[in-house]
Write a protein that holds these residues in place. Structure first.
Motif, PDB file in Angstrom:
ATOM      1  N   ARG A 182      46.597  25.186   5.699  1.00 27.93           N
ATOM      2  CA  ARG A 182      46.829  26.286   4.774  1.00 27.93           C
ATOM      3  C   ARG A 182      45.475  26.883   4.379  1.00 27.93           C
ATOM      4  O   ARG A 182      44.559  26.154   3.992  1.00 27.93           O
ATOM      5  N   THR A 183      45.346  28.186   4.479  1.00 30.39           N
ATOM      6  CA  THR A 183      44.132  28.867   4.056  1.00 30.39           C
ATOM      7  C   THR A 183      44.480  29.939   3.026  1.00 30.39           C
ATOM      8  O   THR A 183      45.637  30.349   2.904  1.00 30.39           O
ATOM      9  N   PHE A 184      43.472  30.375   2.298  1.00 32.99           N
ATOM     10  CA  PHE A 184      43.660  31.415   1.297  1.00 32.99           C
ATOM     11  C   PHE A 184      42.377  32.219   1.187  1.00 32.99           C
ATOM     12  O   PHE A 184      41.303  31.782   1.632  1.00 32.99           O
ATOM     13  N   GLU A 185      42.464  33.386   0.610  1.00 26.78           N
ATOM     14  CA  GLU A 185      41.280  34.202   0.364  1.00 26.78           C
ATOM     15  C   GLU A 185      40.553  33.637  -0.853  1.00 26.78           C
ATOM     16  O   GLU A 185      41.059  33.702  -1.971  1.00 26.78           O
ATOM     17  N   GLY A 186      39.391  33.084  -0.616  1.00 27.14           N
ATOM     18  CA  GLY A 186      38.664  32.502  -1.729  1.00 27.14           C
ATOM     19  C   GLY A 186      37.591  31.536  -1.281  1.00 27.14           C
ATOM     20  O   GLY A 186      37.244  31.456  -0.093  1.00 27.14           O
ATOM     21  N   TYR A 187      37.082  30.782  -2.240  1.00 22.11           N
ATOM     22  CA  TYR A 187      35.899  29.960  -2.049  1.00 22.11           C
ATOM     23  C   TYR A 187      36.249  28.479  -2.204  1.00 22.11           C
ATOM     24  O   TYR A 187      37.337  28.055  -1.852  1.00 22.11           O
ATOM     25  N   HIS A 188      35.298  27.712  -2.749  1.00 27.09           N
ATOM     26  CA  HIS A 188      35.502  26.275  -2.924  1.00 27.09           C
ATOM     27  C   HIS A 188      36.231  26.065  -4.244  1.00 27.09           C
ATOM     28  O   HIS A 188      35.620  25.766  -5.278  1.00 27.09           O
ATOM     29  N   GLU A 189      37.528  26.248  -4.213  1.00 28.33           N
ATOM     30  CA  GLU A 189      38.306  26.307  -5.447  1.00 28.33           C
ATOM     31  C   GLU A 189      39.761  25.969  -5.179  1.00 28.33           C
ATOM     32  O   GLU A 189      40.208  25.908  -4.027  1.00 28.33           O
ATOM     33  N   LEU A 190      40.499  25.745  -6.261  1.00 29.52           N
ATOM     34  CA  LEU A 190      41.936  25.522  -6.191  1.00 29.52           C
ATOM     35  C   LEU A 190      42.667  26.817  -6.501  1.00 29.52           C
ATOM     36  O   LEU A 190      42.202  27.621  -7.303  1.00 29.52           O
ATOM     37  N   LYS A 191      43.821  27.013  -5.874  1.00 30.41           N
ATOM     38  CA  LYS A 191      44.609  28.218  -6.065  1.00 30.41           C
ATOM     39  C   LYS A 191      46.057  27.832  -6.376  1.00 30.41           C
ATOM     40  O   LYS A 191      46.689  27.094  -5.618  1.00 30.41           O
ATOM     41  N   ARG A 192      46.569  28.355  -7.500  1.00 29.81           N
ATOM     42  CA  ARG A 192      47.925  28.002  -7.901  1.00 29.81           C
ATOM     43  C   ARG A 192      48.985  28.382  -6.856  1.00 29.81           C
ATOM     44  O   ARG A 192      49.908  27.596  -6.625  1.00 29.81           O
ATOM     45  N   PRO A 193      48.921  29.561  -6.224  1.00 28.91           N
ATOM     46  CA  PRO A 193      49.955  29.877  -5.226  1.00 28.91           C
ATOM     47  C   PRO A 193      50.039  28.839  -4.099  1.00 28.91           C
ATOM     48  O   PRO A 193      51.141  28.546  -3.610  1.00 28.91           O
ATOM     49  N   ILE A 194      48.902  28.281  -3.698  1.00 28.57           N
ATOM     50  CA  ILE A 194      48.924  27.241  -2.667  1.00 28.57           C
ATOM     51  C   ILE A 194      49.542  25.971  -3.219  1.00 28.57           C
ATOM     52  O   ILE A 194      50.355  25.311  -2.555  1.00 28.57           O
ATOM     53  N   ILE A 195      49.173  25.587  -4.431  1.00 32.08           N
ATOM     54  CA  ILE A 195      49.772  24.404  -5.049  1.00 32.08           C
ATOM     55  C   ILE A 195      51.286  24.581  -5.163  1.00 32.08           C
ATOM     56  O   ILE A 195      52.069  23.654  -4.904  1.00 32.08           O
TER      57      ILE A 195
END
Length: 216
Positions: free
Chosen positions: A197-210
Motif C-alpha cells: 500500500r502506498t500513499f502520497e506523503g512522507y515518513h508518516e502515518l495516514k488515517r485513510p490507510i489505517i
C-alpha cells in the motif's frame, strides 16, 4: 575485557485505548518509531477503539528514553541502538510478549490480533514475532524493514500464510518506493505474500490507510 550483565525487573510504559474483555473482537498492538513516545503515537490509532468498543488499541513504548535535543526539553524513546544490541532485542521481545499475553488473557479466544510497526518499530515487531513464534491475524510493516538478521527458517515460519501488508509514502526519504519494492521481493523470497500500500506523503502515518487496513 568481557561485558557483564544482570537481569532485573523494570517498569515498562504503554498507552491503551479501550478495555480488554470477553467482548473484545480486535486487539491492535502498535509500535512507534525512533524518537517517539507511546502517548503521541497511539493517537493515530485511538479512533479505532473510539468508533468500536469491541476494538482495543495498545501502544507499547520503547524501553530507552532520551532527550531529543541536549539535556532537557522534549523526550523520545528508542527500541534499540547498536550498543549492546542483542540484550536490548531480548529485552523488548520479552516485554512485548509478556504484555501481549497479559492483554490476551483478558479477551475471549476468538480475538483477532493485528500488529503494526512503524519505522524502527517494524524491526521491533518482526523480531518479537519471529523469536517467540507468535502469529497475528495481520502484520503491518509501515515504512521500515523486516530485519535481515532474523534466521531464514524463523522468518519463513512466521511469514508463510500470514496476512502481511507493507506501507510507505511515495515521497518517504527514509523508506521510499525503491526500498519498498526491495522489501516486498525479500519477504516473498522468505515465503511471504505481502500486499503493498502506498500513499502520497512522507515518513508518516495516514488515517485513510489505517482505515483500509482495518476494513472500515
Amino acid at each position: 575485557m568481557p561485558d557483564f550483565h544482570f537481569t532485573t525487573p523494570r517498569t515498562a510504559r504503554y498507552e491503551q485505548r479501550g478495555t480488554p474483555s470477553a467482548d473484545t473482537k480486535e486487539l491492535w498492538i502498535v509500535c512507534h518509531g525512533y524518537g517517539s513516545l507511546a502517548n503521541f503515537f497511539v493517537r493515530h490509532f485511538a479512533w479505532l477503539a473510539d468508533d468500536d468498543p469491541s476494538t482495543v488499541v495498545v501502544a507499547p513504548e520503547g524501553l530507552s528514553r532520551f532527550y531529543l535535543q541536549g539535556t532537557s526539553g522534549r523526550v523520545g524513546a528508542s527500541w534499540m541502538t547498536s550498543d549492546d544490541r542483542l540484550s536490548e532485542i531480548a529485552d523488548h521481545v520479552a516485554y512485548l510478549e509478556s504484555l501481549t499475553q497479559h492483554l490476551l488473557a483478558q479477551c475471549g479466544p476468538e480475538v483477532q490480533l493485528t500488529v503494526v510497526g512503524f519505522s524502527q518499530g517494524t524491526a521491533t515487531v518482526s523480531r518479537w514475532l519471529a523469536h517467540t513464534g507468535r502469529r497475528p491475524a495481520h502484520l503491518v510493516l509501515w515504512a521500515g524493514d523486516f530485519p535481515a538478521d532474523i534466521e531464514p527458517a524463523a522468518a519463513t515460519l512466521l511469514l508463510t500464510n500470514l496476512k502481511l501488508t507493507l506501507v510507505a509514502g511515495d515521497s518517504d526519504g527514509y523508506f521510499g518506493p525503491e526500498k519498498l519494492a526491495q522489501q516486498a521481493e525479500y519477504l516473498t523470497q522468505l515465503g511471504g505474500r505481502p500486499a503493498v500500500r502506498t500513499f502520497e506523503g512522507y515518513h508518516e502515518l495516514k488515517r485513510p490507510i489505517i482505515r483500509r487496513l482495518a476494513g472500515r
